[in-house]
Design a protein around this motif. Structure first.
Motif, mmCIF file in Angstrom:
data_model
loop_
_atom_site.group_PDB
_atom_site.id
_atom_site.type_symbol
_atom_site.label_atom_id
_atom_site.label_comp_id
_atom_site.label_asym_id
_atom_site.label_seq_id
_atom_site.Cartn_x
_atom_site.Cartn_y
_atom_site.Cartn_z
ATOM 1 N N PHE A 14 -42.853 -26.427 -8.759
ATOM 2 C CA PHE A 14 -44.224 -26.053 -9.101
ATOM 3 C C PHE A 14 -44.360 -25.701 -10.575
ATOM 4 O O PHE A 14 -45.366 -26.016 -11.206
ATOM 5 C CB PHE A 14 -44.707 -24.894 -8.229
ATOM 6 C CG PHE A 14 -44.964 -25.286 -6.799
ATOM 7 C CD1 PHE A 14 -45.477 -26.534 -6.484
ATOM 8 C CD2 PHE A 14 -44.695 -24.416 -5.762
ATOM 9 C CE1 PHE A 14 -45.721 -26.908 -5.169
ATOM 10 C CE2 PHE A 14 -44.937 -24.763 -4.443
ATOM 11 C CZ PHE A 14 -45.454 -26.015 -4.150
ATOM 12 N N ALA A 15 -43.338 -25.056 -11.152
ATOM 13 C CA ALA A 15 -43.384 -24.738 -12.581
ATOM 14 C C ALA A 15 -43.366 -26.016 -13.409
ATOM 15 O O ALA A 15 -44.095 -26.129 -14.403
ATOM 16 C CB ALA A 15 -42.210 -23.842 -12.946
ATOM 17 N N ASN A 16 -42.547 -26.984 -13.018
ATOM 18 C CA ASN A 16 -42.493 -28.253 -13.752
ATOM 19 C C ASN A 16 -43.801 -29.030 -13.626
ATOM 20 O O ASN A 16 -44.276 -29.626 -14.602
ATOM 21 C CB ASN A 16 -41.334 -29.105 -13.258
ATOM 22 C CG ASN A 16 -40.002 -28.592 -13.751
ATOM 23 O OD1 ASN A 16 -39.915 -27.996 -14.812
ATOM 24 N ND2 ASN A 16 -38.961 -28.822 -12.977
ATOM 25 N N LEU A 17 -44.380 -29.036 -12.441
ATOM 26 C CA LEU A 17 -45.659 -29.724 -12.259
ATOM 27 C C LEU A 17 -46.765 -29.067 -13.087
ATOM 28 O O LEU A 17 -47.580 -29.751 -13.708
ATOM 29 C CB LEU A 17 -46.051 -29.738 -10.777
ATOM 30 C CG LEU A 17 -45.263 -30.680 -9.886
ATOM 31 C CD1 LEU A 17 -45.673 -30.484 -8.426
ATOM 32 C CD2 LEU A 17 -45.455 -32.115 -10.311
ATOM 33 N N GLY A 18 -46.786 -27.750 -13.115
ATOM 34 C CA GLY A 18 -47.782 -27.044 -13.906
ATOM 35 C C GLY A 18 -47.610 -27.295 -15.393
ATOM 36 O O GLY A 18 -48.586 -27.466 -16.129
ATOM 37 N N SER A 19 -46.363 -27.335 -15.845
ATOM 38 C CA SER A 19 -46.100 -27.607 -17.254
ATOM 39 C C SER A 19 -46.510 -29.024 -17.624
ATOM 40 O O SER A 19 -47.120 -29.247 -18.676
ATOM 41 C CB SER A 19 -44.608 -27.411 -17.532
ATOM 42 O OG SER A 19 -44.302 -27.734 -18.858
ATOM 43 N N ALA A 20 -46.204 -29.980 -16.782
ATOM 44 C CA ALA A 20 -46.583 -31.368 -17.054
ATOM 45 C C ALA A 20 -48.098 -31.530 -17.061
ATOM 46 O O ALA A 20 -48.656 -32.209 -17.931
ATOM 47 C CB ALA A 20 -45.956 -32.295 -16.014
ATOM 48 N N LEU A 21 -48.764 -30.900 -16.124
ATOM 49 C CA LEU A 21 -50.220 -30.977 -16.065
ATOM 50 C C LEU A 21 -50.856 -30.323 -17.295
ATOM 51 O O LEU A 21 -51.785 -30.872 -17.883
ATOM 52 C CB LEU A 21 -50.731 -30.311 -14.787
ATOM 53 C CG LEU A 21 -52.212 -30.420 -14.501
ATOM 54 C CD1 LEU A 21 -52.614 -31.882 -14.341
ATOM 55 C CD2 LEU A 21 -52.566 -29.630 -13.260
ATOM 56 N N GLY A 31 -53.675 -30.708 -22.360
ATOM 57 C CA GLY A 31 -53.696 -30.317 -23.761
ATOM 58 C C GLY A 31 -53.620 -31.512 -24.696
ATOM 59 O O GLY A 31 -54.312 -31.565 -25.717
ATOM 60 N N GLY A 32 -52.774 -32.489 -24.356
ATOM 61 C CA GLY A 32 -52.654 -33.688 -25.183
ATOM 62 C C GLY A 32 -53.940 -34.495 -25.233
ATOM 63 O O GLY A 32 -54.344 -34.990 -26.286
ATOM 64 N N VAL A 33 -54.590 -34.618 -24.099
ATOM 65 C CA VAL A 33 -55.863 -35.335 -24.049
ATOM 66 C C VAL A 33 -56.916 -34.598 -24.873
ATOM 67 O O VAL A 33 -57.694 -35.213 -25.602
ATOM 68 C CB VAL A 33 -56.328 -35.525 -22.586
ATOM 69 C CG1 VAL A 33 -57.766 -36.003 -22.521
ATOM 70 C CG2 VAL A 33 -55.404 -36.492 -21.872
ATOM 71 N N ASP A 34 -56.927 -33.278 -24.786
ATOM 72 C CA ASP A 34 -57.897 -32.496 -25.548
ATOM 73 C C ASP A 34 -57.648 -32.613 -27.053
ATOM 74 O O ASP A 34 -58.587 -32.756 -27.839
ATOM 75 C CB ASP A 34 -57.841 -31.036 -25.112
ATOM 76 C CG ASP A 34 -59.041 -30.240 -25.586
ATOM 77 O OD1 ASP A 34 -60.145 -30.812 -25.608
ATOM 78 O OD2 ASP A 34 -58.868 -29.059 -25.915
ATOM 79 N N ILE A 35 -56.390 -32.575 -27.475
ATOM 80 C CA ILE A 35 -56.065 -32.734 -28.895
ATOM 81 C C ILE A 35 -56.443 -34.123 -29.377
ATOM 82 O O ILE A 35 -57.000 -34.285 -30.471
ATOM 83 C CB ILE A 35 -54.568 -32.442 -29.136
ATOM 84 C CG1 ILE A 35 -54.302 -30.950 -28.945
ATOM 85 C CG2 ILE A 35 -54.137 -32.890 -30.522
ATOM 86 C CD1 ILE A 35 -52.837 -30.573 -28.946
#
Length: 50
Positions: free
Chosen positions: A26-33, A38-42
């Motif tokens: 779940f931590a990895n999925l949250g980090s990837a999401l 964030g990348g799309v927003d930047i």
């Protein structure tokens, strides 16, 4: 079989090994999401300022 609040069967949370693995997953999925959002927003901000 008792199902917990988030839909994962309760016996997975009782076993320490599967509980640890679920937390890592779940931590990895949250980090990837978060990185994806964030990348799309930047990228959107960069394109708007061209």
């Amino acid at each position: 079989m008792v199902v917990s609040f988030c839909g994962i069967p309760y016996f997975y949370w009782n076993n320490k090994m599967t509980c640890t693995l679920l937390i890592v997953v779940f931590a990895n999925l949250g980090s990837a999401l978060g990185s994806l959002i964030g990348g799309v927003d930047i990228a959107r901000l960069f394109i708007e300022n061209l």
